[in-house]
Write an enzyme that holds these catalytic residues in place. Sequence first.
Site, short mmCIF file in Angstrom:
data_model
loop_
_atom_site.label_atom_id
_atom_site.label_comp_id
_atom_site.label_asym_id
_atom_site.label_seq_id
_atom_site.Cartn_x
_atom_site.Cartn_y
_atom_site.Cartn_z
N ARG A 29 0.84 -1.20 0.00
CA ARG A 29 0.00 0.00 0.00
C ARG A 29 0.87 1.25 0.00
NH1 ARG A 29 -2.12 -3.42 3.60
NH2 ARG A 29 -4.06 -4.46 2.94
N ASP A 30 0.42 2.24 -0.77
CA ASP A 30 1.12 3.52 -0.77
C ASP A 30 0.96 4.17 0.60
OD1 ASP A 30 2.07 5.64 -3.25
OD2 ASP A 30 1.58 6.51 -1.29
N ILE A 31 2.06 4.74 1.11
CA ILE A 31 2.06 5.34 2.46
C ILE A 31 1.21 6.61 2.50
CG2 ILE A 31 4.08 6.88 2.24
CD1 ILE A 31 5.10 5.62 4.88
N ASN A 87 4.71 6.87 -13.43
CA ASN A 87 5.38 8.16 -13.59
C ASN A 87 6.82 7.90 -14.01
OD1 ASN A 87 3.09 9.58 -12.69
ND2 ASN A 87 3.70 9.32 -10.55
N VAL A 96 10.30 8.33 -6.52
CA VAL A 96 11.10 7.17 -6.10
C VAL A 96 11.64 6.51 -7.36
CG1 VAL A 96 11.13 4.95 -4.92
CG2 VAL A 96 9.74 6.84 -4.00
N HIS A 100 7.83 1.60 -10.59
CA HIS A 100 6.63 1.11 -9.91
C HIS A 100 5.40 1.54 -10.67
CE1 HIS A 100 7.80 5.00 -8.26
NE2 HIS A 100 6.52 5.27 -8.13
N MET A 101 4.34 0.75 -10.53
CA MET A 101 3.04 1.06 -11.11
C MET A 101 2.08 1.36 -9.97
SD MET A 101 0.71 -1.48 -13.44
CE MET A 101 1.61 -1.25 -14.97
N HIS A 102 1.38 2.48 -10.08
CA HIS A 102 0.33 2.81 -9.10
C HIS A 102 -0.97 2.14 -9.54
CE1 HIS A 102 2.40 6.41 -7.19
NE2 HIS A 102 3.10 6.31 -8.30
P1 AMP Z 1 6.11 8.31 -7.62
O1 AMP Z 1 5.80 9.75 -7.31
O2 AMP Z 1 5.39 7.80 -8.83
O3 AMP Z 1 7.61 8.06 -7.66
O4 AMP Z 1 5.50 7.48 -6.43
C1 AMP Z 1 6.19 7.20 -5.25
C2 AMP Z 1 5.15 6.80 -4.24
O5 AMP Z 1 5.81 6.13 -3.18
C3 AMP Z 1 4.40 8.00 -3.62
O6 AMP Z 1 3.01 7.87 -3.92
C4 AMP Z 1 4.68 7.85 -2.12
O7 AMP Z 1 3.55 8.16 -1.32
C5 AMP Z 1 5.08 6.38 -2.00
N1 AMP Z 1 5.93 6.03 -0.86
C6 AMP Z 1 7.03 6.69 -0.43
N2 AMP Z 1 7.57 6.04 0.61
C7 AMP Z 1 6.82 4.94 0.84
C8 AMP Z 1 6.86 3.88 1.78
N3 AMP Z 1 7.82 3.78 2.73
N4 AMP Z 1 5.90 2.93 1.72
C9 AMP Z 1 4.93 3.00 0.80
N5 AMP Z 1 4.83 3.97 -0.13
C10 AMP Z 1 5.76 4.93 -0.10
#
Ligand code: AMP
Length: 114
Positions: A29-31, A87, A96, A100-102
């Site tokens: 899950r996204d934080i 992204n 990050v 990754h895929m949302h």
């Molecule tokens: P992006 O902006 O596409 O690189 O997405 C990175 C995502 O990682 C963001 O939606 C953050 O909320 C999420 N994120 C950052 N740190 C963590 C974590 N420790 N656990 C889960 N999600 C995270």
Amino acid sequence: MSECLFCRIIAGTLPTEFVYEDEHVVAFRDINPAAPVHVLVVPRAHIETVADLGGDTAGIMSRLTAAANRIARDAGIHNGGYRLIVNCGRDGGQTVFHLHMHLLGGRQMPELAA
Ligand code: AMP
Ligand code: ZN
């Protein structure tokens, strides 16, 4: 230890519950969730962006998509629909730098901004 946040999650040094995992993919899950269901689907291999895919790694997007579809089914949002987002790079909004895929769903998603 890896500097990469998602590599640390995958290695278990940053304890995070996986909602799905297989040989190639993990999902958690996204934080900072942007929807009732907001899961990140991540290849175990450290690949920085979708632009780096090709050759041996060309098949990774279909693995991520298959995992996302399965997670959506398990979450019960497959009939209503959902949004998959990748992204890429700074201008794409990537923060990050581990591919990754949302998976976003559980409510009507807004139109994409121009
Ligand atoms: P992006 O902006 O596409 O690189 O997405 C990175 C995502 O990682 C963001 O939606 C953050 O909320 C999420 N994120 C950052 N740190 C963590 C974590 N420790 N656990 C889960 N999600 C995270
Ligand atoms: Zn990584």
